[in-house]
Design a protein around this motif. Structure first.
Motif, PDB file in Angstrom:
ATOM      1  N   THR A  60      -9.106   1.162  -7.904  1.00 36.69           N
ATOM      2  CA  THR A  60      -7.716   1.593  -7.763  1.00 36.69           C
ATOM      3  C   THR A  60      -6.976   0.530  -6.971  1.00 36.69           C
TER       4      THR A  60
ATOM      5  N   GLU B 281      -7.307  -1.182  -3.361  1.00 37.22           N
ATOM      6  CA  GLU B 281      -7.296  -0.038  -2.454  1.00 37.22           C
ATOM      7  C   GLU B 281      -8.660   0.614  -2.317  1.00 37.22           C
TER       8      GLU B 281
ATOM      9  N   ALA C 134      -0.529  -7.636  -5.812  1.00 36.99           N
ATOM     10  CA  ALA C 134      -1.437  -6.491  -5.857  1.00 36.99           C
ATOM     11  C   ALA C 134      -2.395  -6.505  -4.675  1.00 36.99           C
TER      12      ALA C 134
ATOM     13  N   ARG D 203      -2.994  -1.250  -5.819  1.00 35.20           N
ATOM     14  CA  ARG D 203      -1.561  -1.003  -5.633  1.00 35.20           C
ATOM     15  C   ARG D 203      -0.810  -2.271  -6.022  1.00 35.20           C
TER      16      ARG D 203
ATOM     17  N   GLY E 166       3.704   0.529  -3.407  1.00 32.86           N
ATOM     18  CA  GLY E 166       3.276   0.005  -4.697  1.00 32.86           C
ATOM     19  C   GLY E 166       2.840   1.088  -5.664  1.00 32.86           C
ATOM     20  N   THR E 167       2.781   0.711  -6.931  1.00 24.97           N
ATOM     21  CA  THR E 167       2.339   1.612  -7.990  1.00 24.97           C
ATOM     22  C   THR E 167       0.821   1.634  -8.049  1.00 24.97           C
ATOM     23  N   SER E 168       0.237   2.832  -8.106  1.00 20.88           N
ATOM     24  CA  SER E 168      -1.216   2.973  -8.167  1.00 20.88           C
ATOM     25  C   SER E 168      -1.695   2.742  -9.595  1.00 20.88           C
TER      26      SER E 168
ATOM     27  N   LEU F  59       0.816  -1.211   0.000  1.00 19.34           N
ATOM     28  CA  LEU F  59       0.000   0.000   0.000  1.00 19.34           C
ATOM     29  C   LEU F  59       0.853   1.267   0.000  1.00 19.34           C
ATOM     30  N   SER F  60       1.979   1.220   0.704  1.00 22.26           N
ATOM     31  CA  SER F  60       2.801   2.423   0.830  1.00 22.26           C
ATOM     32  C   SER F  60       3.793   2.599  -0.312  1.00 22.26           C
TER      33      SER F  60
END
Length: 726
Positions: free
Chosen positions: A709, A721, A718, A711, A596-598, A593-594
């Motif tokens: 969305t 989110e 993955a 992450r 990862g790529t959105s 979550l902090s």
């Protein structure tokens, strides 16, 4: 006289002690149910860190209570042990909650695998039976959800399923052998493993593969087991279980072939087969009597009666259905129902009652066929033919003193009475169920009836009352009164049956008590949060009542070392392992979550409910289908997502499997690689197909959510989110 009085006082004290133990057991069960409902409600007033804190705190408190009880209340080893088991169950709720918080798959098989590991260690090092049973159940749940995920549909070949059923059967047979040889000391696993072995093998016989091989193998294995439990390793319970499964197999195959070969010729052959089955049973029982004439064994008599009932059941079903089908095909007229009705009374019930010297197997077969024909015709005929049939059943009840005949009569009577009364426009379902409840509970309290008949009446009475709790009334007060009435009445019966030392009745009531709690999970009239608070209050009440009763009891219970006291260091290490497993799940998810790529994806949701984790929206993405790709299920793939219009990512056309790209790939700066697993038909699941929502909000999310969305971590894992409408 003094000795007699001291024995009576000792029995009273023992009863009170059992009552105290039952109270604590119910209190712990209610507390776990309250936690289960609370976590499943996904209460939005708590953020994710508060939810994690609550779940871990609950887990620690259960274990701390178990330890404190083992030290301070040494005469209450049962309480310490049950709290330890409750901690093991609470760990599963904790793992489920983490899956809910981070939107992992609903009822994922990994949830049950992680839950299984420490419980299995508890079982190995404590040898406490509840841990054996919990581990056994969790292992099978993990297997079930691996084979049949709730979120995605996995395509598998028939040969694959046949192999799986046989592997499950063989694994359980190994467990059965280990328990029977006392290498694994667990009586519950002994019976559970044989049951699952039998059911798995039974299901395998219906897999359409290898022509007739599945049926032949099943019959061969069943025959070997039948002879084994009859002669080589006599066991009446397992013999009857094996014979029952074989009977069910023959009956199911009859229906199977009937649907395929529905004709006069088929029904004639089936009638002859039913007659041959009865004749073979008569010959077999006569042979058994001759072979065992020198033995005065109740076992032989029991087997004869049970075998008669089994043969009667299967032959009667085949005979009744075949006769009805043949008559309907030949006459093709509604008047055939009248003929069938009178045939049931005069052609089957009358000979069975008026010819007392008739062979028992033949008599019971005629009786059962008469009941089946009478039930079917009286339900469809207009007028009061059903009243005549009920009157005949009452006469049969009085004339036929045998327990099998009375059980059959009771079932037939209740079926006709229920369906006819519910079809009466002047009588509501509520009234019908209340009539059946009062009628059957009245029979249960008739002390002169045999225990088997009283227990069957108890089952029907509680079943009627349980069905009443499923009816939805306009008044909330009426609903609440009925729900509370069932709970109070069954709780009263638990203590009453315990006081009377009726183990079978106690087990029946306890099963309905737990069934009620589970069924209310899906009751839409009351939110999970309110149910949770109510169960919590009831748990507190039971704890205080049990404590009050305990203070009144003059306990002389010998001090027994609780499980916690035997190997505290090992148990502590297992508890720490649970915290490590939970902590790792939190750490890995928070990292994604902090860091990862959105990625924004287009989706199409559906709204179901998870077994343990509450309401969720099942998601299907555009990227779930790899266009023009046919991949076998169960393959790990790495799919390349590429940014498209409106910053929405889609399938780029590139994927990697086993280190090989499907076509030459050149990376784009916007590319994101995500890990997936094929599920057949070109479909891929990514572990982001579940989005958990507060109870009752799923339909709203389903209507509004158009995009998700996610992450994606550096390694391709993955997490989902959020959802959005744009």
């Amino acid at each position: 006289m003094e000795i007699h009085e001291s024995k009576s006082e000792g029995m009273v004290v023992q009863m009170e002690q059992r009552g105290v133990q039952t109270g604590y057991f119910l209190a712990i069960s209610l507390l776990l149910s309250a936690l289960f409902y609370f976590f499943a409600s996904n209460w939005p007033m708590l953020d994710r860190w508060e939810k994690i804190g609550v779940s871990v705190t609950v887990l620690v408190l259960f274990y701390l209570s178990s330890y404190v009880t083992s030290v301070l209340l040494k005469r209450h080893a049962f309480l310490s042990n049950w709290l330890l088991v409750a901690g093991g169950l609470a760990f599963g709720l904790c793992v489920a909650l983490l899956g809910q918080i981070y939107n992992s798959h609903a009822d994922s098989y990994m949830l049950f695998v992680v839950w299984l590991i420490p419980n299995l260690l508890f079982a190995i090092f404590t040898r406490y039976q509840p841990f054996y049973v919990i581990s056994y159940v969790l292992a099978h749940l993990a297997l079930i959800f691996f084979l049949e995920p709730t979120v995605v549909h996995v395509s598998r070949e028939s040969e694959w399923w046949y192999m799986i059923f046989w592997l499950v059967a063989l694994g359980n047979m190994v467990l059965f052998w280990l328990t029977s040889m006392r290498k694994l000391p667990s009586q519950p696993i002994y019976y559970l493993s044989f049951l699952v072995f039998s059911v798995s093998l039974f299901i395998s016989s219906f897999v359409e593969v290898y022509d007739a091989l599945p049926e032949i193998l099943y019959l061969l294995v069943g025959a070997v087991l039948f002879v084994t439990f009859l002669k080589w390793l006599p066991n009446r319970g397992l013999l009857i279980a094996t014979a029952s499964m074989l009977s069910l197999f023959l009956l199911a195959k009859f229906f199977w072939y009937m649907l395929e070969y529905y004709s006069e010729g088929f029904f004639l052959v089936a009638l002859l087969a039913a007659a041959g089955l009865v004749w073979g049973a008569v010959v077999g029982i006569n042979w058994l009597r001759k072979e065992s004439a020198h033995q005065k064994s109740k076992w032989v008599q029991f087997f004869q009666e049970a075998f008669t009932v089994l043969v009667t059941t299967i032959a009667a079903f085949i005979g009744a259905i075949s006769l009805t089908g043949l008559l309907v095909l030949v006459f093709d007229d509604e008047s055939v129902l009248y003929f069938i009705f009178f045939l049931s009374l005069l052609g089957f019930l009358a000979p069975a009652l008026l010819l007392p010297k008739m062979n028992a197997t033949v008599r019971y077969t005629l009786l059962t066929i008469g009941y089946l024909l009478g039930i079917g015709s009286s339900l469809f005929l207009e007028g009061y033919y059903w009243v005549v049939f009920l009157a005949v059943l009452l006469y049969v009840w009085k004339a036929a003193a045998g327990i099998p005949a009375r059980l059959l009569t009771q079932l037939a009577f209740l079926l006709v009475l229920y369906f006819k009364l519910t079809n009466n426009m002047f009588m509501q379902d509520t009234t019908v169920l209340l009539i059946l409840f009062v009628f059957q509970m009245g029979m249960y309290y008739v002390r002169s009836l045999p225990t088997v008949l009283r227990n069957s009446s108890l089952v029907y009475g509680l079943l009627s009352l349980l069905a009443l709790t499923e009816l939805h009334f306009e008044s909330f007060a009426v609903n609440l009164l009925i729900q509370a009435g069932f709970f109070v009445f069954t709780t009263y019966l638990l203590y009453q049956t315990l006081h009377r030392k009726s183990k079978s009745a106690f087990g029946i009531v306890l099963a309905f008590w737990f069934a009620f709690l589970l069924m209310k999970y899906y009751d839409l009239l009351w939110s999970l949060l309110h149910k949770s608070l109510s169960l919590l209050l009831l748990s507190i009440v039971f704890f205080f009542v049990s404590y009050w009763l305990e203070r009144r009891v003059q306990s002389d219970t010998p001090i027994v070392s609780p499980v916690f006291a035997k190997r505290p260091l090992i148990l502590l290490m297992i508890m720490l392992l649970q915290l490590v497993l939970a902590g790792y799940q939190v750490y890995s998810s928070e990292t994604i979550l902090s860091q990862g790529t959105s990625v924004k994806l287009k989706l199409a949701p559906v709204d179901p409910r998870s077994l343990l984790q509450g309401d969720y929206v099942r998601l299907n993405y555009d990227i779930s289908t790899l266009a023009d790709e046919e991949l076998p299920s169960g393959e790990k793939v790495r799919v390349v997502l590429r940014k498209q219009e409106q910053n929405v990512y889609g399938y780029s056309g590139y994927y990697e499997k086993a280190g090989v790209w499907n076509k030459p790939y050149t990376a784009d700066p916007s590319d994101v690689v995500i890990n997936g697993k094929t599920v057949g038909w070109g479909q891929v699941e990514y572990g982001i197909e579940s989005y958990f929502v507060p109870e009752g909000t799923g339909l709203e999310v389903q209507e509004n959510a158009k995009f998700a969305t996610i992450r994606v971590g550096a390694k391709g894992d993955a997490l989902l989110e959020s959802l959005s409408s744009e």
